[in-house]
Design an enzyme around this catalytic site. Sequence first.
Site, PDB file in Angstrom:
ATOM      1  N   ASN A  99       0.871  -1.186   0.000  1.00 15.81           N
ATOM      2  CA  ASN A  99       0.000   0.000   0.000  1.00 15.81           C
ATOM      3  C   ASN A  99       0.902   1.228   0.000  1.00 15.81           C
ATOM      4  OD1 ASN A  99      -2.120  -1.737   0.314  1.00 15.81           O
ATOM      5  ND2 ASN A  99      -2.644  -1.094   2.397  1.00 15.81           N
ATOM      6  N   GLU A 481     -22.872  18.985   2.302  1.00 12.77           N
ATOM      7  CA  GLU A 481     -22.793  17.570   2.683  1.00 12.77           C
ATOM      8  C   GLU A 481     -23.852  16.754   1.921  1.00 12.77           C
ATOM      9  OE1 GLU A 481     -20.902  15.555   3.915  1.00 12.77           O
ATOM     10  OE2 GLU A 481     -22.068  13.907   4.755  1.00 12.77           O
ATOM     11  N   HIS A 504     -25.581  34.985  -7.928  1.00 12.90           N
ATOM     12  CA  HIS A 504     -24.306  35.438  -8.501  1.00 12.90           C
ATOM     13  C   HIS A 504     -23.731  34.422  -9.475  1.00 12.90           C
ATOM     14  CE1 HIS A 504     -24.242  38.874  -5.834  1.00 12.90           C
ATOM     15  NE2 HIS A 504     -24.540  38.059  -4.829  1.00 12.90           N
TER      16      HIS A 504
END
Length: 607
Positions: A99, A481, A504
């Site tokens: 890893n 989220e 905006h």
Amino acid sequence: MCGIFGYIGHQQALPILVEGLRRLEYRGYDSTGVAVDDGQSIQTHKTVGKVADLKAILPPSVQGTLGIAHTRWATHGGVTQVNTHPHASEAGTVHLVHNGIIENYQQLRKGLLKRGIECVSETDSEVLAHMIALEIESGSTPLESVQKTLRRLRGTWGLCILFKEHDLLVCARNGSPLIIGQGEGETFVSSDPHPLTTHTQRVVYLEDGDVALIKRDSFSITSIRGHAVEPSITVLEEAWGEAELGDAPHYMYKEIYEQPDALRQCIAGRVDREMGTGRLGGMGLDHATLVQAPHVRLLGCGTAAYAAEIGQTLIERMGRIPAVAHISSEFRNNDTVINPKAIYLAVSQSGETADTISAIKEIQLKGGQVFGVVNVVGSTIARLCGQGVYIHSGPEQSVASTKAFTNMVAALTIFATQLGRTRHLSKDDGRELIHHLQQAPHLMETYFEDTGPIGEAVDLLCDAQSVLFLGRGLSATVAKEGALKLMELAYIPCLAYPAGEMKHGPIALLEEGSPVVVVAPNDHLKEKTMSALHEVKARGAKVILIHEKGDSIAAEGDVSIAVPSIHPWLTPLLTVLPLQLMAYETALRLGRDVDRPRNLAKSVTVE
Ligand code: F6R
């Protein structure tokens, strides 16, 4: 991300390795493989796909009590069988799983080529097998061969290595977690505590620079230079072994509905209702530090960064000192100015997120003190920080974070209350907040009794080209989220904006029927959020409105979902719940793999 499991003992290794891989699956991967030593030869089997696909190609009987296994999440080289670990040296004397990322692998590969050794895969990992085998050929022991090879590397590694005709494993760690579990006459190696807990509770977390020689009933640790290292035994919490699916259809479903109990665990013993304050003993924060800190900085990635952003708002409101939440990867690369007197909070579910780890190291190097807000006990971030708060969500196996988010928010709320009470937060205000926080688990349960028209929201979402999420204040972060959850699970492009910012730019996206999710709890910003809702509706968009129960604004949504009322500073704990369910249900409707969305990993251990 990539997962490692290794075994040496008295039992048949293969079933133990495959079960280890199965318990690592939640981390996210794209291919998987195993190597078993039967005492005569080493047999390797690998496949692109899931652990179930690997099982399907395994011969009926593979003998051997020693082996290594891996789940790969591609970094260098495509998702192919040849790139799948374990990798072997040319003569098959060394087999390994890795890893991390070897940064100088191109240069090392050229060096091997000059000696006539050609790599068969595109991976950075394979070079290590050849380099270690060369050291063995020149007379070094397995341990020495690994130490010598590691001294030539730049990068990160969690390594587990098998040697033909040697009854042992060698493991090493640098920036990628690796844990040794000691049983009776058997030793296990894993990159993650979950697969170990069914075998043993006694574990040793390797530190960066450690190299371990593993035998059946013992192991020893040295540094890369060969100096002895004293292992420090940790006893794992029972809870980490209990994350089985049970009757739940998916881990995500299970974890969403576990939130009330998880939240109780997080709050228990950490609040003083009488004094209206928090009590985070593990942070070891003295009164002077709390009073004198000039500011607070919070770090995290993804969902943890959003929890940190909510923490930022609450710390400023209650503590009346500046607080800023940073995305870890940006923070560490921007040569940020560190004030050693400030308080730094590193927020992470896994405690293994590489970007957050790098940011912590940068702060510590410049004299700052970092406190972990972490779920996984004994994880790298927890140990690196040394102090902090465990959020106690229990194991979170679904890639999409749910119960860790609400517990991060709760832990940061408790911290903000503690900080606030040393400054300007009145006892009455503190008491009121703590009272509502203690009610929150029950209010979550009340919501789960009637989750509202989630199905109707899904009808609007599942055909969408894109979805806009809006909110203000704390709800602007909840909107982010919610957008992250829907995007990562259903693969629908989602954009989250503070509602005031919509005009905006993002308003240009809206057309007849575009779904827009508006998070509008009953706080001081609700009226302003409603103005944005009206602007959205005027363009023909369809509004999915998250509001408080009994609020007359319910009539304004095309689909309106009510959550119970709570203190305005605690609304994220409730408004996020329907967003989690909407993402889950939409993903299911679209036939997605909810627990393991494509390309994602649970533990993001590379930068
Ligand atoms: C989203 C998600 C990710 C993680 C992020 C940080 O659902 O799970 O965005 O929040 O990778 O992970 P941790 O919290 O382990 O540091």
